[in-house]
Design a protein around this motif. Structure first.
Motif, PDB file in Angstrom:
ATOM      1  N   ASP A  91       0.833  -1.199   0.000  1.00  0.00           N
ATOM      2  CA  ASP A  91       0.000   0.000   0.000  1.00  0.00           C
ATOM      3  C   ASP A  91       0.869   1.252   0.000  1.00  0.00           C
ATOM      4  OD1 ASP A  91      -2.453  -1.272   0.043  1.00  0.00           O
ATOM      5  OD2 ASP A  91      -2.719  -1.113   2.215  1.00  0.00           O
ATOM      6  N   ILE A  92       0.307   2.326  -0.497  1.00  0.00           N
ATOM      7  CA  ILE A  92       0.990   3.626  -0.490  1.00  0.00           C
ATOM      8  C   ILE A  92       0.901   4.226   0.910  1.00  0.00           C
ATOM      9  CG2 ILE A  92       0.918   6.001  -1.376  1.00  0.00           C
ATOM     10  CD1 ILE A  92      -0.220   4.810  -4.019  1.00  0.00           C
ATOM     11  N   ILE A  93       2.038   4.733   1.400  1.00  0.00           N
ATOM     12  CA  ILE A  93       2.085   5.444   2.677  1.00  0.00           C
ATOM     13  C   ILE A  93       2.259   6.945   2.411  1.00  0.00           C
ATOM     14  CG2 ILE A  93       3.366   5.763   4.831  1.00  0.00           C
ATOM     15  CD1 ILE A  93       4.355   2.878   4.526  1.00  0.00           C
ATOM     16  N   GLN A  94       3.108   7.270   1.429  1.00  0.00           N
ATOM     17  CA  GLN A  94       3.400   8.669   1.095  1.00  0.00           C
ATOM     18  C   GLN A  94       3.464   8.807  -0.417  1.00  0.00           C
ATOM     19  OE1 GLN A  94       7.296  10.028   2.296  1.00  0.00           O
ATOM     20  NE2 GLN A  94       6.764  12.190   2.102  1.00  0.00           N
ATOM     21  N   LEU A  95       2.907   9.898  -0.922  1.00  0.00           N
ATOM     22  CA  LEU A  95       2.943  10.227  -2.345  1.00  0.00           C
ATOM     23  C   LEU A  95       3.400  11.672  -2.449  1.00  0.00           C
ATOM     24  CD1 LEU A  95       2.237  10.002  -5.396  1.00  0.00           C
ATOM     25  CD2 LEU A  95      -0.160  10.343  -4.774  1.00  0.00           C
ATOM     26  N   ALA A  96       4.498  11.876  -3.179  1.00  0.00           N
ATOM     27  CA  ALA A  96       5.026  13.232  -3.342  1.00  0.00           C
ATOM     28  C   ALA A  96       5.354  13.471  -4.806  1.00  0.00           C
ATOM     29  CB  ALA A  96       6.270  13.432  -2.479  1.00  0.00           C
ATOM     30  N   ALA A  97       5.319  14.746  -5.195  1.00  0.00           N
ATOM     31  CA  ALA A  97       5.662  15.146  -6.555  1.00  0.00           C
ATOM     32  C   ALA A  97       6.226  16.556  -6.521  1.00  0.00           C
ATOM     33  CB  ALA A  97       4.427  15.088  -7.460  1.00  0.00           C
ATOM     34  N   ILE A  98       7.030  16.869  -7.533  1.00  0.00           N
ATOM     35  CA  ILE A  98       7.590  18.215  -7.644  1.00  0.00           C
ATOM     36  C   ILE A  98       7.777  18.553  -9.116  1.00  0.00           C
ATOM     37  CG2 ILE A  98      10.021  17.489  -7.501  1.00  0.00           C
ATOM     38  CD1 ILE A  98      10.463  20.016  -5.702  1.00  0.00           C
ATOM     39  N   SER A  99       7.543  19.805  -9.448  1.00  0.00           N
ATOM     40  CA  SER A  99       7.827  20.329 -10.788  1.00  0.00           C
ATOM     41  C   SER A  99       8.223  21.786 -10.606  1.00  0.00           C
ATOM     42  CB  SER A  99       6.598  20.212 -11.692  1.00  0.00           C
ATOM     43  OG  SER A  99       6.925  20.648 -13.010  1.00  0.00           O
ATOM     44  N   GLY A 100       9.517  22.057 -10.797  1.00  0.00           N
ATOM     45  CA  GLY A 100      10.012  23.397 -10.525  1.00  0.00           C
ATOM     46  C   GLY A 100       9.885  23.683  -9.041  1.00  0.00           C
ATOM     47  N   ASP A 101       9.227  24.791  -8.699  1.00  0.00           N
ATOM     48  CA  ASP A 101       9.065  25.123  -7.283  1.00  0.00           C
ATOM     49  C   ASP A 101       7.695  24.710  -6.738  1.00  0.00           C
ATOM     50  OD1 ASP A 101       7.486  26.966  -8.566  1.00  0.00           O
ATOM     51  OD2 ASP A 101       8.467  28.724  -7.738  1.00  0.00           O
ATOM     52  N   ARG A 102       6.919  23.992  -7.539  1.00  0.00           N
ATOM     53  CA  ARG A 102       5.599  23.502  -7.108  1.00  0.00           C
ATOM     54  C   ARG A 102       5.749  22.072  -6.590  1.00  0.00           C
ATOM     55  NH1 ARG A 102       1.133  25.157 -10.155  1.00  0.00           N
ATOM     56  NH2 ARG A 102      -0.006  24.035  -8.521  1.00  0.00           N
ATOM     57  N   SER A 103       5.313  21.843  -5.362  1.00  0.00           N
ATOM     58  CA  SER A 103       5.441  20.493  -4.814  1.00  0.00           C
ATOM     59  C   SER A 103       4.122  20.013  -4.226  1.00  0.00           C
ATOM     60  CB  SER A 103       6.550  20.430  -3.773  1.00  0.00           C
ATOM     61  OG  SER A 103       6.227  21.247  -2.666  1.00  0.00           O
ATOM     62  N   PHE A 104       4.045  18.699  -4.061  1.00  0.00           N
ATOM     63  CA  PHE A 104       2.864  18.014  -3.542  1.00  0.00           C
ATOM     64  C   PHE A 104       3.362  16.918  -2.599  1.00  0.00           C
ATOM     65  CE2 PHE A 104       0.046  14.361  -3.761  1.00  0.00           C
ATOM     66  CZ  PHE A 104      -1.192  14.925  -3.507  1.00  0.00           C
ATOM     67  N   ASN A 105       2.702  16.744  -1.453  1.00  0.00           N
ATOM     68  CA  ASN A 105       3.141  15.734  -0.503  1.00  0.00           C
ATOM     69  C   ASN A 105       1.979  15.346   0.398  1.00  0.00           C
ATOM     70  OD1 ASN A 105       4.988  14.065   0.884  1.00  0.00           O
ATOM     71  ND2 ASN A 105       5.413  15.665   2.375  1.00  0.00           N
ATOM     72  N   VAL A 106       1.590  14.060   0.391  1.00  0.00           N
ATOM     73  CA  VAL A 106       0.530  13.576   1.271  1.00  0.00           C
ATOM     74  C   VAL A 106       0.932  12.241   1.892  1.00  0.00           C
ATOM     75  CG1 VAL A 106      -1.416  14.708   0.110  1.00  0.00           C
ATOM     76  CG2 VAL A 106      -0.757  12.409  -0.579  1.00  0.00           C
ATOM     77  N   PHE A 107       0.340  11.986   3.063  1.00  0.00           N
ATOM     78  CA  PHE A 107       0.542  10.725   3.767  1.00  0.00           C
ATOM     79  C   PHE A 107      -0.813  10.058   3.935  1.00  0.00           C
ATOM     80  CE2 PHE A 107       3.853  13.625   5.122  1.00  0.00           C
ATOM     81  CZ  PHE A 107       5.003  12.850   5.033  1.00  0.00           C
ATOM     82  N   THR A 108      -0.815   8.725   3.944  1.00  0.00           N
ATOM     83  CA  THR A 108      -2.054   7.988   4.132  1.00  0.00           C
ATOM     84  C   THR A 108      -1.781   6.774   5.014  1.00  0.00           C
ATOM     85  OG1 THR A 108      -3.929   6.969   2.972  1.00  0.00           O
ATOM     86  CG2 THR A 108      -1.779   6.692   1.963  1.00  0.00           C
ATOM     87  N   VAL A 109      -2.734   6.422   5.840  1.00  0.00           N
ATOM     88  CA  VAL A 109      -2.591   5.233   6.685  1.00  0.00           C
ATOM     89  C   VAL A 109      -2.855   4.007   5.809  1.00  0.00           C
ATOM     90  CG1 VAL A 109      -3.450   3.994   8.716  1.00  0.00           C
ATOM     91  CG2 VAL A 109      -3.325   6.501   8.733  1.00  0.00           C
ATOM     92  N   PRO A 110      -1.893   3.099   5.713  1.00  0.00           N
ATOM     93  CA  PRO A 110      -2.074   1.932   4.841  1.00  0.00           C
ATOM     94  C   PRO A 110      -3.044   0.910   5.435  1.00  0.00           C
ATOM     95  CG  PRO A 110      -0.013   1.742   6.058  1.00  0.00           C
ATOM     96  CD  PRO A 110      -0.588   3.099   6.389  1.00  0.00           C
ATOM     97  N   LYS A 111      -3.648   0.105   4.565  1.00  0.00           N
ATOM     98  CA  LYS A 111      -4.550  -0.969   5.006  1.00  0.00           C
ATOM     99  C   LYS A 111      -3.744  -2.216   5.388  1.00  0.00           C
ATOM    100  CE  LYS A 111      -8.680   0.801   3.641  1.00  0.00           C
ATOM    101  NZ  LYS A 111      -8.953   1.918   4.519  1.00  0.00           N
ATOM    102  N   THR A 112      -2.592  -2.417   4.742  1.00  0.00           N
ATOM    103  CA  THR A 112      -1.749  -3.578   5.037  1.00  0.00           C
ATOM    104  C   THR A 112      -0.623  -3.168   5.984  1.00  0.00           C
ATOM    105  OG1 THR A 112      -0.356  -3.174   3.095  1.00  0.00           O
ATOM    106  CG2 THR A 112      -2.213  -4.657   2.789  1.00  0.00           C
ATOM    107  N   ALA A 113      -0.126  -4.156   6.709  1.00  0.00           N
ATOM    108  CA  ALA A 113       0.971  -3.908   7.648  1.00  0.00           C
ATOM    109  C   ALA A 113       2.240  -3.511   6.894  1.00  0.00           C
ATOM    110  CB  ALA A 113       1.227  -5.159   8.481  1.00  0.00           C
ATOM    111  N   ILE A 114       3.053  -2.695   7.540  1.00  0.00           N
ATOM    112  CA  ILE A 114       4.330  -2.291   6.948  1.00  0.00           C
ATOM    113  C   ILE A 114       5.354  -3.391   7.196  1.00  0.00           C
ATOM    114  CG2 ILE A 114       6.167  -0.551   6.961  1.00  0.00           C
ATOM    115  CD1 ILE A 114       4.098   1.467   8.014  1.00  0.00           C
TER     116      ILE A 114
END
Length: 194
Positions: free
Chosen positions: A27-50
């Motif tokens: 499962d995804i825990i963190q999703l981030a992106a960047i383009s130039g000086d624009r960035s995106f960053n989110v965290f999510t609680v996974p359904k499966t164990a880490i």
């Protein structure tokens, strides 16, 4: 940093931190992106164990339904909200976009695709008309004969600095700098796009 383009597409660097290395179940825990000086960053609680290995590498853990990074509680959103926010972020950029990740073909894209399908967001995502770029084989083609093509090693070699590896935002920021340093010819980049 100026946003980069390749073949008329705006390059957006993205990365996932996940519960493990098996792309068919993690499962995804963190999703981030960047383009130039624009960035995106989110965290999510996974359904499966880490997985223990993933926890050791990333520093993420889940306790009592909350996500922690190196013991610090993180603000999270649902996976659906993380993905819809990501799609909105991509729409906010100049179109079309080229989504670049290190090992995109064999790791990030299969996991992202599975998550989009699970959340019934694939059609929305496809409306972007985005394509992907895998910077791992690109780096091998640009610089044959290196001992290692792990992103950490490439950053050390070309940028001569440490960075916050295995944190998706740190990874995308470093990858954008690497790509800028390499400045690959768009005709070359297209060979590693899909």
């Amino acid at each position: 940093m100026q946003s980069m383009t390749s073949g008329g597409k705006r390059v957006v660097f993205f990365d996932l931190e996940t519960t493990g290395f098996d792309t068919t179940v993690c499962d995804i825990i963190q999703l981030a992106a960047i383009s130039g000086d624009r960035s995106f960053n989110v965290f999510t609680v996974p359904k499966t164990a880490i997985d223990r290995g993933a926890a050791e590498v990333t520093g993420f853990s889940v306790r009592d339904g909350a996500l922690f990074l190196h013991g610090v509680a993180m603000t999270t959103v649902t996976l659906h909200k993380a993905l819809t926010s990501f799609i909105s972020f991509l729409w906010s950029l100049e179109q079309p976009v080229l989504l670049a990740a290190h090992n995109a073909r064999h790791f990030d894209v299969p996991i992202l695709t599975r998550a989009l399908l699970r959340c019934s967001l694939m059609e929305q995502f496809q409306q972007l008309g985005s394509s992907f770029l895998d910077t791992l084989p690109l780096s091998k083609a640009l610089y044959p004969g290196l001992e290692s093509y792990k992103q950490e090693n490439l950053v050390s070699r070309f940028l001569r600095k440490p960075y916050n590896a295995h944190n998706a935002l740190g990874d995308v920021t470093a990858l954008q700098e690497l790509y800028s340093c390499w400045n690959p010819d768009p005709r070359f980049v297209i060979q590693f796009s899909f």
